[in-house]
Scaffold this motif. Structure first.
Motif, short mmCIF file in Angstrom:
data_model
loop_
_atom_site.label_atom_id
_atom_site.label_comp_id
_atom_site.label_asym_id
_atom_site.label_seq_id
_atom_site.Cartn_x
_atom_site.Cartn_y
_atom_site.Cartn_z
N GLY A 1 0.42 10.15 -4.76
CA GLY A 1 0.45 11.32 -5.64
C GLY A 1 -0.94 11.84 -5.97
N LEU A 2 -1.86 10.92 -6.22
CA LEU A 2 -3.24 11.31 -6.50
C LEU A 2 -3.86 12.01 -5.30
CD1 LEU A 2 -4.49 8.10 -8.33
CD2 LEU A 2 -4.16 10.36 -9.36
N GLN A 3 -3.54 11.52 -4.11
CA GLN A 3 -4.10 12.10 -2.89
C GLN A 3 -3.68 13.56 -2.75
OE1 GLN A 3 -2.71 10.66 0.94
NE2 GLN A 3 -4.79 10.86 1.78
N GLY A 4 -2.49 13.88 -3.21
CA GLY A 4 -2.01 15.26 -3.13
C GLY A 4 -2.85 16.23 -3.95
N THR A 5 -3.57 15.74 -4.95
CA THR A 5 -4.44 16.57 -5.78
C THR A 5 -5.91 16.35 -5.47
OG1 THR A 5 -2.82 16.53 -7.57
CG2 THR A 5 -5.08 17.14 -8.16
N LEU A 6 -6.30 15.08 -5.30
CA LEU A 6 -7.72 14.75 -5.17
C LEU A 6 -8.21 14.68 -3.73
CD1 LEU A 6 -7.95 11.89 -7.82
CD2 LEU A 6 -8.58 14.31 -8.09
N GLY A 7 -7.29 14.66 -2.75
CA GLY A 7 -7.72 14.45 -1.37
C GLY A 7 -8.11 12.99 -1.20
N GLY A 8 -9.03 12.72 -0.30
CA GLY A 8 -9.48 11.35 -0.07
C GLY A 8 -8.64 10.64 0.96
N ASP A 9 -9.00 9.40 1.23
CA ASP A 9 -8.34 8.57 2.23
C ASP A 9 -7.65 7.39 1.56
OD1 ASP A 9 -9.31 10.03 4.50
OD2 ASP A 9 -11.27 9.10 4.16
N VAL A 10 -6.39 7.16 1.90
CA VAL A 10 -5.66 6.01 1.37
C VAL A 10 -6.02 4.79 2.21
CG1 VAL A 10 -3.39 4.97 0.97
CG2 VAL A 10 -3.77 7.41 0.50
N GLN A 11 -6.39 3.71 1.54
CA GLN A 11 -6.69 2.45 2.19
C GLN A 11 -5.87 1.36 1.51
OE1 GLN A 11 -10.94 1.75 2.36
NE2 GLN A 11 -11.35 3.85 3.00
N GLU A 12 -5.60 0.28 2.24
CA GLU A 12 -4.81 -0.82 1.70
C GLU A 12 -5.65 -2.08 1.63
OE1 GLU A 12 -0.84 -1.16 3.40
OE2 GLU A 12 -1.22 0.76 4.37
N GLY A 13 -5.36 -2.88 0.62
CA GLY A 13 -6.05 -4.14 0.47
C GLY A 13 -5.50 -5.20 1.41
N SER A 14 -5.93 -6.41 1.21
CA SER A 14 -5.56 -7.55 2.03
C SER A 14 -4.05 -7.75 2.08
CB SER A 14 -6.21 -8.82 1.47
OG SER A 14 -5.68 -9.96 2.09
N GLU A 15 -3.51 -7.92 3.28
CA GLU A 15 -2.07 -8.14 3.42
C GLU A 15 -1.65 -9.46 2.80
OE1 GLU A 15 -0.74 -9.32 7.55
OE2 GLU A 15 -2.75 -8.61 7.96
N HIS A 16 -2.54 -10.42 2.73
CA HIS A 16 -2.19 -11.73 2.18
C HIS A 16 -2.00 -11.69 0.67
CE1 HIS A 16 -2.76 -13.43 6.08
NE2 HIS A 16 -3.94 -12.83 6.17
N MET A 17 -2.54 -10.67 0.02
CA MET A 17 -2.38 -10.54 -1.42
C MET A 17 -1.31 -9.51 -1.79
SD MET A 17 -4.31 -12.78 -2.67
CE MET A 17 -4.55 -12.38 -4.39
N ASN A 18 -0.64 -8.93 -0.80
CA ASN A 18 0.38 -7.91 -1.04
C ASN A 18 1.70 -8.29 -0.38
OD1 ASN A 18 -0.81 -6.01 -2.62
ND2 ASN A 18 -1.36 -4.63 -0.97
N PRO A 19 2.27 -9.44 -0.68
CA PRO A 19 3.53 -9.78 -0.02
C PRO A 19 4.58 -8.73 -0.32
CG PRO A 19 3.14 -11.23 -1.88
CD PRO A 19 1.91 -10.38 -1.71
N GLY A 20 5.24 -8.26 0.74
CA GLY A 20 6.27 -7.26 0.57
C GLY A 20 5.73 -5.86 0.40
N GLY A 21 4.42 -5.69 0.37
CA GLY A 21 3.82 -4.37 0.20
C GLY A 21 2.76 -4.17 1.26
N SER A 22 1.77 -3.43 0.96
CA SER A 22 0.61 -3.17 1.84
C SER A 22 0.91 -3.49 3.28
CB SER A 22 -0.59 -3.93 1.34
OG SER A 22 -1.76 -3.43 1.89
N HIS A 23 0.33 -3.92 4.14
CA HIS A 23 0.55 -4.18 5.55
C HIS A 23 1.85 -4.90 5.86
CE1 HIS A 23 -3.55 -3.02 6.49
NE2 HIS A 23 -3.83 -3.53 5.33
N ASN A 24 2.74 -5.00 4.92
CA ASN A 24 3.86 -5.92 5.05
C ASN A 24 5.15 -5.24 4.62
OD1 ASN A 24 5.24 -8.25 5.37
ND2 ASN A 24 4.32 -9.32 3.65
N ASP A 25 5.43 -4.04 5.13
CA ASP A 25 6.57 -3.26 4.68
C ASP A 25 7.92 -3.93 4.91
OD1 ASP A 25 4.95 -1.24 3.72
OD2 ASP A 25 4.96 -0.18 5.63
N SER A 26 8.03 -4.80 5.92
CA SER A 26 9.31 -5.42 6.22
C SER A 26 9.50 -6.78 5.55
CB SER A 26 9.46 -5.60 7.74
OG SER A 26 8.54 -6.58 8.18
N GLY A 27 8.50 -7.21 4.79
CA GLY A 27 8.59 -8.50 4.14
C GLY A 27 8.06 -9.64 5.00
#
Length: 157
Positions: A123-149
């Motif tokens: 949502g912020l990107q829609g106003t501010l622009g910029g590039d979305v980046q993701e953190g470490s997949e090992h700290m985001n179980p079920g999220g970030s690089h790990n959409d399928s769990g």
């Protein structure tokens, strides 16, 4: 106009605030990125925060980094996020390198970063622009690089 800032802890304290925010917000899920991204915002922390309707709650006000907690309840998204601005590109790069170890979603502009849930960052990107980046997949179980769990989940870019 000259502003004198007191020196506070270096970026290490800022990383702690990001970790605290990520613990509060947990892993988010959201829609795919918008097709059109506006030109990336520039300016002071207060100016960037104002662009998305946030009255910043300052947490760090130092020569090298300024950081605030924000809550947006208007517009196309709701959410809490951390907004940080940096005196130098190098300072921003070093902060990002350390913060990304904690997972999460980062909207990155020139000398500023917003950190929050996936839907908030999108949502912020829609106003501010910029590039979305993701953190470490090992700290985001079920999220970030790990959409399928699983670690084999997709990366959306």
């Amino acid at each position: 106009m000259s502003v004198t800032r007191k020196r506070l802890r270096p970026a290490g304290g800022a990383i702690g605030a990001v970790v605290a925010l990520l613990a509060l917000t947990g892993c988010g899920s959201g829609d795919d990125e918008a097709a059109a991204v506006p030109r990336t915002a520039t300016g002071t922390l207060e100016h960037i925060a104002g662009e998305v309707g946030c009255k910043p709650d300052m947490q760090t006000d130092a020569d090298t980094i300024r950081q605030a907690l924000c809550t947006n309840k208007d517009g196309e998204f709701d959410g809490k996020f951390v907004l940080a601005t940096f005196a130098t590109d190098r300072g921003q790069a070093e902060w990002l390198a350390g913060a990304k170890d904690y997972g999460g979603y980062y909207l990155v502009g020139r000398k500023w970063v917003a950190v929050g849930e996936k839907k908030t960052v999108a949502g912020l990107q829609g106003t501010l622009g910029g590039d979305v980046q993701e953190g470490s997949e090992h700290m985001n179980p079920g999220g970030s690089h790990n959409d399928s769990g699983t670690h084999g989940g997709g990366h959306s870019g």
